[in-house]
Enzyme design. Structure first.
Site, PDB file in Angstrom:
ATOM      1  N   HIS A 112      11.437  14.620 -54.976  1.00 30.42           N
ATOM      2  CA  HIS A 112      10.510  15.665 -54.382  1.00 30.42           C
ATOM      3  C   HIS A 112       9.122  15.078 -53.591  1.00 30.42           C
ATOM      4  O   HIS A 112       8.553  14.125 -54.365  1.00 30.42           O
ATOM      5  CB  HIS A 112      10.119  16.746 -55.188  1.00 30.42           C
ATOM      6  CG  HIS A 112       9.580  18.004 -54.660  1.00 30.42           C
ATOM      7  ND1 HIS A 112       8.384  17.974 -54.383  1.00 30.42           N
ATOM      8  CD2 HIS A 112      10.071  19.124 -54.445  1.00 30.42           C
ATOM      9  CE1 HIS A 112       8.119  19.171 -53.830  1.00 30.42           C
ATOM     10  NE2 HIS A 112       9.155  19.985 -53.720  1.00 30.42           N
ATOM     11  N   ASP A 189       9.865  14.150 -63.666  1.00 25.46           N
ATOM     12  CA  ASP A 189       9.495  15.268 -62.733  1.00 25.46           C
ATOM     13  C   ASP A 189      10.624  16.446 -63.088  1.00 25.46           C
ATOM     14  O   ASP A 189      11.490  16.444 -62.950  1.00 25.46           O
ATOM     15  CB  ASP A 189       9.371  15.009 -61.484  1.00 25.46           C
ATOM     16  CG  ASP A 189       9.438  16.250 -60.430  1.00 25.46           C
ATOM     17  OD1 ASP A 189       9.398  17.508 -61.086  1.00 25.46           O
ATOM     18  OD2 ASP A 189       9.672  16.111 -59.249  1.00 25.46           O
ATOM     19  N   GLN A 192      12.914  20.588 -61.635  1.00 26.68           N
ATOM     20  CA  GLN A 192      14.354  21.381 -61.653  1.00 26.68           C
ATOM     21  C   GLN A 192      15.034  21.327 -62.955  1.00 26.68           C
ATOM     22  O   GLN A 192      15.945  22.026 -63.107  1.00 26.68           O
ATOM     23  CB  GLN A 192      15.071  20.702 -60.698  1.00 26.68           C
ATOM     24  CG  GLN A 192      14.509  20.988 -59.100  1.00 26.68           C
ATOM     25  CD  GLN A 192      14.493  22.180 -58.813  1.00 26.68           C
ATOM     26  OE1 GLN A 192      15.301  23.193 -59.200  1.00 26.68           O
ATOM     27  NE2 GLN A 192      13.610  22.561 -57.466  1.00 26.68           N
ATOM     28  N   LYS A 215       9.753  28.457 -61.412  1.00 29.28           N
ATOM     29  CA  LYS A 215      11.229  27.962 -61.529  1.00 29.28           C
ATOM     30  C   LYS A 215      11.847  28.387 -62.476  1.00 29.28           C
ATOM     31  O   LYS A 215      12.798  28.226 -62.685  1.00 29.28           O
ATOM     32  CB  LYS A 215      11.151  26.592 -61.100  1.00 29.28           C
ATOM     33  CG  LYS A 215      10.532  26.366 -59.556  1.00 29.28           C
ATOM     34  CD  LYS A 215      11.012  24.901 -59.255  1.00 29.28           C
ATOM     35  CE  LYS A 215      10.182  24.236 -58.310  1.00 29.28           C
ATOM     36  NZ  LYS A 215      10.706  24.683 -56.835  1.00 29.28           N
ATOM     37  N   CYS A 353      12.125  19.492 -49.218  1.00 28.86           N
ATOM     38  CA  CYS A 353      11.009  18.721 -49.601  1.00 28.86           C
ATOM     39  C   CYS A 353      11.450  17.441 -50.051  1.00 28.86           C
ATOM     40  O   CYS A 353      10.358  16.500 -50.502  1.00 28.86           O
ATOM     41  CB  CYS A 353      10.294  19.515 -50.753  1.00 28.86           C
ATOM     42  SG  CYS A 353       9.360  20.955 -50.263  1.00 28.86           S
TER      43      CYS A 353
END
Ligand SMILES: Cc1ncc(COP(=O)(O)O)c(C=O)c1O
Lengths: 398, 143
Positions: A112, A189, A192, A215, A353
């Site tokens: 991302h 990261d 997600q 999220k 993204c």
């Protein structure tokens, strides 16, 4: 699962854009409303009951986050505005000093913008070298590729836990073991992955982790930065102001608070922290394993059914996860998403993204379906029904 | 223009656009990329201008049915116009999309986008080629 807990679902819309943001259960909304109505006060300040209560719940959230990701202590949890701020704080507050010219950072083109872009800036600023670990044929990241990319100059492995386009679940445990063995810093990261699978930073040897509340059923404007205590001690704040300093004088003497407080300058998003606490407790009750398997089943079902649709091309059919990316043949992805919107189905079109990924995928833009546990087989059937009539697409959208 | 005709015009110009195949600066064209910030359309548009007149126009890229077809129709109308006429056409078109008063007589096939305001999120798609052409005009002024 648990659809009755989500007021949004009464709209009748089919929400398949969970990779962008998730819906919010009533408990989360109620907890925030309660703060504003019953104990609306700033934290760490007032000598009155409700301020104490707000401070307490704020700090309890740190504990809840710590347990949720398996951290060793709650001092390792820093509240930020979201994954983007967490990643910028880590990259510019820690790596900018830690890395030297010529050092290598292993990363992928599927990352991302919020992970890749700060490192690209650092590459320009201090001359580090970003090494793109090759993706496999199905655009996923394999452990062996990471292993092969490590050189004597490698200092960091920086990847998402689950990539946001292809949606592959990265082998975090093996990569973490590798990092530990080679003395590399492992930055994940988790924007997600944390919402969709069980995370354990200690078992997986994750040194830094970033994720967003919105999220994972929480409100917007709140995120978490996890870092190993020893590393956080070396990280520098990027923001100075109230609440993060111990004392200062006009002669320029500044003493800052301990970790994690030195990274939380100014009045934090208190209601959002409280909402995040409810969200995490709610997720823990459902169980991350259940969430993951429900999404995987939905994906399997959708992919299986789509095989009957010659006009649909799926790009990540065999990837284990909760995302399906596809195109309707000869239709621009945005037109496809607009078509589905006419049926009350929310999807996302574009590069999502991860703009460097287009260098790897056979197409620039795709339609993305990203599931969460409240999605159902019936909703997938409605999507299939809409797609079965896609030869009328232009009659619908024009 | 009835709805069915508009749809056919848009579709025809999307699936078989005029002026597709970008010619660049090396051929004496002024080029502008139109990377729409709010959506994912990405087109390059170029104009060849000689003696104050647009003598050719080209484009290429990936974009939705609305912006691709609008580019095709607009470029087709622009070729042969003087700079002044081109500016007028683009401004008139922008007014139509933004629901302001405009001169219907001058729009021709661009009337296919007359009702686009009914889908506000698609206005930017329809305006994409107009923005690029305006930018090229501005570039021209500076030269
Ligand atoms: C993999 C990944 N990283 C980072 C982010 C950024 O998250 P936020 O916009 O909440 O800061 C996202 C959000 O789309 C993401 O998918």
């Amino acid at each position: 699962m648990h659809r009755e807990d989500f007021p949004f679902l009464k709209t009748g819309l089919i929400y398949f854009d969970n990779g962008a943001t998730s819906l919010k259960p009533k408990v989360v909304l109620d907890s925030m409303q309660e703060y504003y109505e019953k104990y609306c006060a700033n934290i760490h300040r007032g000598d009155y009951g409700i301020s104490y209560r707000a401070s307490e719940i704020y700090e309890e959230t740190r504990e809840v986050c710590k347990n949720f990701i398996g951290a060793s202590s709650k001092e390792e949890i820093i509240f930020t505005s979201g994954a983007t701020q967490s990643l910028n704080q880590i990259i510019f507050g820690f790596f900018k000093k830690y890395l030297k010219k010529g050092d290598e950072v292993l990363i992928t083109k599927a990352e991302h913008a919020s992970l890749l872009l700060p490192f690209l800036i650092l590459e320009k600023e201090i001359g580090i070298h970003l090494v793109y670990v090759p993706l496999s044929k199905d655009y996923t990241l394999h452990y062996e590729s990471v292993l092969q990319a490590v050189t004597a100059k490698t200092k960091v492995v920086a990847i998402s836990g689950i990539s946001n386009v292809v949606g592959d679940r990265r082998p975090l445990h093996e990569i973490g073991m590798l990092c530990k063995e080679k003395g590399l810093i492992f930055l994940v990261d988790g924007a997600q992955s944390v919402p969709h699978e069980k995370t354990n930073v200690v078992e997986d040897h994750i040194d830094f982790l970033a994720f967003s509340g919105h999220k994972m059923l929480g409100p917007t404007g709140i995120g978490v930065l996890y870092g190993r205590k020893e590393l956080l001690e070396k990280m520098e704040p990027l923001q100075y102001g109230g609440d993060m300093n111990q004392s200062f004088s006009s002669s320029g003497e500044v003493s800052i608070k301990s970790v994690p407080f030195r990274f939380e300058a100014g009045t934090p998003p208190i209601a959002e922290v409280i909402g995040l606490k409810s969200a995490i407790q709610y997720l823990m009750k459902i169980g991350m394993e259940n969430i993951q398997s429900h999404e995987a089943n939905l994906k399997k079902y959708l992919v299986e059914q789509l095989k009957k649709y010659p006009q649909i091309e799926v790009y990540n059919a065999n990837v284990n996860g909760g995302n399906v990316i596809f195109n309707i043949r000869d239709v621009f992805s945005q037109d496809a998403a607009i078509y589905l919107d006419h049926f009350g189905i929310c999807t996302r079109a574009g590069t999502h993204c991860a703009k460097a990924l287009k260098e790897e995928l056979p197409v620039q833009n795709t339609v993305r379906i990203s599931f969460y546990f409240y999605n159902t087989k019936e909703e997938v059937d409605k999507l299939l029904q809409a797609l079965s009539k896609s030869d009328t697409l232009y009659d619908v959208i024009l | 223009m009835d709805q069915e005709f508009k749809r056919e015009l848009i579709l025809e110009n999307y699936q078989h656009p005029f002026h597709r195949g970008l010619k660049g600066e090396e051929d004496g064209y002024l080029v502008k990329n139109t990377n729409n910030e709010s959506c994912i359309d990405n087109l390059d548009i170029s104009l060849k201008i000689e003696k104050g007149r647009i003598i050719d126009a080209t484009f290429d890229g990936e974009a939705c049915a609305i912006s691709t077809s609008a580019t095709s129709i607009l470029l087709r109308k622009l070729v042969g116009l003087s700079i002044e006429e081109a500016k007028e056409l683009v401004e008139n078109y922008e007014k139509m999309i933004e629901e302001e008063d405009y001169d219907q007589e001058k729009m021709g096939e661009l009337l296919a986008y007359q009702d686009i305001y009914l889908q506000p999120n698609r206005k930017t798609c329809a305006l994409l080629p107009a923005n690029a052409v305006s930018e090229i005009m501005k570039q021209l002024k500076k030269q």
